[in-house]
Design an enzyme around this catalytic site. Structure first.
Site, mmCIF file in Angstrom:
data_model
loop_
_atom_site.group_PDB
_atom_site.id
_atom_site.type_symbol
_atom_site.label_atom_id
_atom_site.label_comp_id
_atom_site.label_asym_id
_atom_site.label_seq_id
_atom_site.Cartn_x
_atom_site.Cartn_y
_atom_site.Cartn_z
ATOM 1 N N THR A 125 9.537 2.690 53.754
ATOM 2 C CA THR A 125 10.530 1.620 53.724
ATOM 3 C C THR A 125 9.899 0.265 53.431
ATOM 4 O OG1 THR A 125 11.944 0.323 55.218
ATOM 5 C CG2 THR A 125 10.288 1.676 56.262
ATOM 6 N N TYR A 149 10.519 0.090 64.151
ATOM 7 C CA TYR A 149 10.934 1.001 63.069
ATOM 8 C C TYR A 149 9.916 0.952 61.925
ATOM 9 C CZ TYR A 149 13.334 2.602 58.859
ATOM 10 O OH TYR A 149 13.634 3.236 57.682
HETATM 11 N N1 LIG Z 1 19.116 4.132 54.492
HETATM 12 C C1 LIG Z 1 18.220 3.245 54.042
HETATM 13 O O1 LIG Z 1 18.584 2.180 53.476
HETATM 14 C C2 LIG Z 1 16.753 3.533 54.202
HETATM 15 C C3 LIG Z 1 15.827 2.552 53.785
HETATM 16 C C4 LIG Z 1 14.473 2.847 53.894
HETATM 17 C C5 LIG Z 1 14.038 4.059 54.396
HETATM 18 N N2 LIG Z 1 14.941 4.977 54.821
HETATM 19 C C6 LIG Z 1 14.438 6.253 55.354
HETATM 20 O O2 LIG Z 1 15.091 7.334 54.710
HETATM 21 C C7 LIG Z 1 15.202 8.449 55.587
HETATM 22 C C8 LIG Z 1 16.619 8.959 55.564
HETATM 23 O O3 LIG Z 1 17.507 7.919 55.975
HETATM 24 P P1 LIG Z 1 19.090 8.107 55.953
HETATM 25 O O4 LIG Z 1 19.685 6.782 55.665
HETATM 26 O O5 LIG Z 1 19.438 9.266 55.092
HETATM 27 O O6 LIG Z 1 19.375 8.450 57.481
HETATM 28 P P2 LIG Z 1 20.296 9.591 58.142
HETATM 29 O O7 LIG Z 1 20.385 9.261 59.599
HETATM 30 O O8 LIG Z 1 21.568 9.729 57.372
HETATM 31 O O9 LIG Z 1 19.440 10.899 57.917
HETATM 32 C C9 LIG Z 1 18.424 11.345 58.782
HETATM 33 C C10 LIG Z 1 18.586 12.840 58.955
HETATM 34 O O10 LIG Z 1 17.501 13.341 59.732
HETATM 35 C C11 LIG Z 1 17.995 14.196 60.754
HETATM 36 N N3 LIG Z 1 16.998 14.111 61.839
HETATM 37 C C12 LIG Z 1 16.632 13.009 62.542
HETATM 38 N N4 LIG Z 1 15.637 13.320 63.411
HETATM 39 C C13 LIG Z 1 15.363 14.650 63.228
HETATM 40 C C14 LIG Z 1 14.426 15.550 63.811
HETATM 41 N N5 LIG Z 1 13.570 15.149 64.759
HETATM 42 N N6 LIG Z 1 14.420 16.835 63.398
HETATM 43 C C15 LIG Z 1 15.295 17.266 62.429
HETATM 44 N N7 LIG Z 1 16.200 16.457 61.848
HETATM 45 C C16 LIG Z 1 16.230 15.160 62.233
HETATM 46 C C17 LIG Z 1 19.369 13.640 61.098
HETATM 47 O O11 LIG Z 1 20.224 14.587 61.708
HETATM 48 C C18 LIG Z 1 19.870 13.222 59.699
HETATM 49 O O12 LIG Z 1 20.514 14.302 59.035
HETATM 50 C C19 LIG Z 1 14.750 7.946 56.966
HETATM 51 O O13 LIG Z 1 13.460 8.447 57.203
HETATM 52 C C20 LIG Z 1 14.754 6.443 56.815
HETATM 53 O O14 LIG Z 1 13.787 5.841 57.632
HETATM 54 C C21 LIG Z 1 16.292 4.744 54.748
#
Ligand SMILES: NC(=O)c1ccc[n+]([C@@H]2O[C@H](COP(=O)([O-])OP(=O)(O)OC[C@H]3O[C@@H](n4cnc5c(N)ncnc54)[C@H](O)[C@@H]3O)[C@@H](O)[C@H]2O)c1
Length: 338
Positions: A125, A149
């Protein structure tokens, strides 16, 4: 014989992971998902893709998945999206973030190394940069997260770098800027209730699911005083993962760290105006104070990803991002019977 290796997507039931699953499937890669469904949804996973409901720290489950999916002994890849993503929550409950994002990533990487899964793509990120002094931000800018985070993600990046030097293992850390939009065919999208992402919030308001949109800060050093961010369409981002995977397979000795953004920014007010134009209405804006640690402007320098991968964004246009987010939000209303 296909040159496409089996891929395990962690967090594949979540927002970005479910788009990566579609991108992999559309490109013909064999794909499976592990997700504990804490913030993900079963309906986000396309038909025919196996879902292993469980936690990424469960080494026995991972060993079974690798065996069933033909991964290990130098074959296969992991795309690691699973994690906790709410910045203010990470400030209140840092141990949750160091556990779910850092310690569990360690367990996952250990299982990969133990089984001999050689390629790994990690959702990192822009929060690893903290408040950058210079924008656009290059990958070589100082990494100084200002919240747990960002730190939990940076620690995972560091771990991956060390592991790649010690084992037959390469990785790609993709540092996302602001992810937005939804699958152009509305097969998946952002479904989390109470999401704080601006475009998601704005289309919810446009559909009457919220009364207004809060604008946090109007005195930033930007043309209209509101914060400027680099919004990247989630399907372009998912596609970057598929291309990064091919690059890791082609160059087994090499790891990569790349920004994922379009290299241009829009202010909060510009985004809200775009939503107004697409929906032909006016969302109510409420001006509020700045949130702690919000930079004026956060824009990626994306020269590295463009030089490294044959990545050509297809949905960079802001109205397109808004239209896709809106189409998904409408579909979600039907799915949930709201
Ligand atoms: N959304 C953004 O703008 C953004 C920006 C930068 C980085 N990210 C990174 O992208 C990744 C995905 O983000 P997102 O927006 O899709 O979030 P999200 O919450 O929609 O997806 C995360 C998924 O991981 C699963 N999960 C969480 N902990 C778990 C575990 N211990 N074991 C198994 N499954 C688990 C959740 O059930 C969910 O389906 C994350 O790692 C986040 O840090 C997101």
């Amino acid at each position: 014989m296909s040159d496409k290796l089996p891929v395990l997507v962690t967090g594949g039931a979540g927002y970005i992971g479910s788009h990566a699953v579609l991108a992999l499937k559309d490109a013909g890669w064999p794909v499976a998902v592990i997700d504990n469904l804490t913030t993900g949804f079963r309906f986000a996973i396309p038909e025919g893709v196996p879902l292993y409901e469980g936690d990424i720290e469960d080494g026995e489950l991972l060993a079974r998945i690798f065996a069933e999916q033909g991964m290990g002994n130098g074959i296969g890849a992991i795309m690691h999206f699973a994690g906790s993503i709410i910045v203010p929550e990470s400030v209140e409950n840092p141990l949750k973030y160091y556990h779910n994002n850092t310690a569990k990533s360690r367990a996952l990487v250990e299982a990969a190394v133990k089984a001999g899964v050689p390629h790994f793509i990690f959702s990192s990120t822009a929060a690893t940069y903290g408040v950058p002094e210079v924008s656009p931000v290059t990958e070589d800018s100082p990494r100084s997260p200002i919240n747990p985070y960002g730190m939990s993600k940076l620690m995972t990046e560091i771990m991956l770098a060390d592991v790649s030097r010690a084992h037959p293992f390469n990785y790609c850390a993709l540092r996302y800027f602001n992810v937005a939009g939804a699958d152009p065919q509305a097969r998946t999208g952002q479904s989390t209730a109470g999401a704080t992402h601006l475009i998601k919030v704005a289309v919810e308001a446009a559909l009457g699911k919220r009364g207004h949109v809060a604008v946090f800060g109007t005195d930033f050093d930007t043309p209209d005083g509101t914060g400027v961010r680099d919004y990247i369409h989630v399907s372009d981002l998912a596609n970057a993962h598929v291309l990064a995977l091919a690059a890791l397979i082609e160059n087994p000795g090499q790891s990569l760290t790349m920004n994922c953004g379009y290299g241009r920014g829009f202010s909060v007010l510009e985004v809200l105006d775009a939503v107004d134009r697409v929906t032909n209405q006016t969302i109510e804006r409420r001006m509020e104070g700045r949130r702690a640690g919000d930079p004026d402007s956060l824009i990626s320098d994306n020269s590295r990803i463009k030089a490294t991968l044959p990545w050509v964004p297809r949905y960079a246009d802001l109205p397109t991002i808004v239209e896709h987010a809106l189409a998904w939000e409408r579909k979600l209303t039907g799915l949930r019977g709201e």
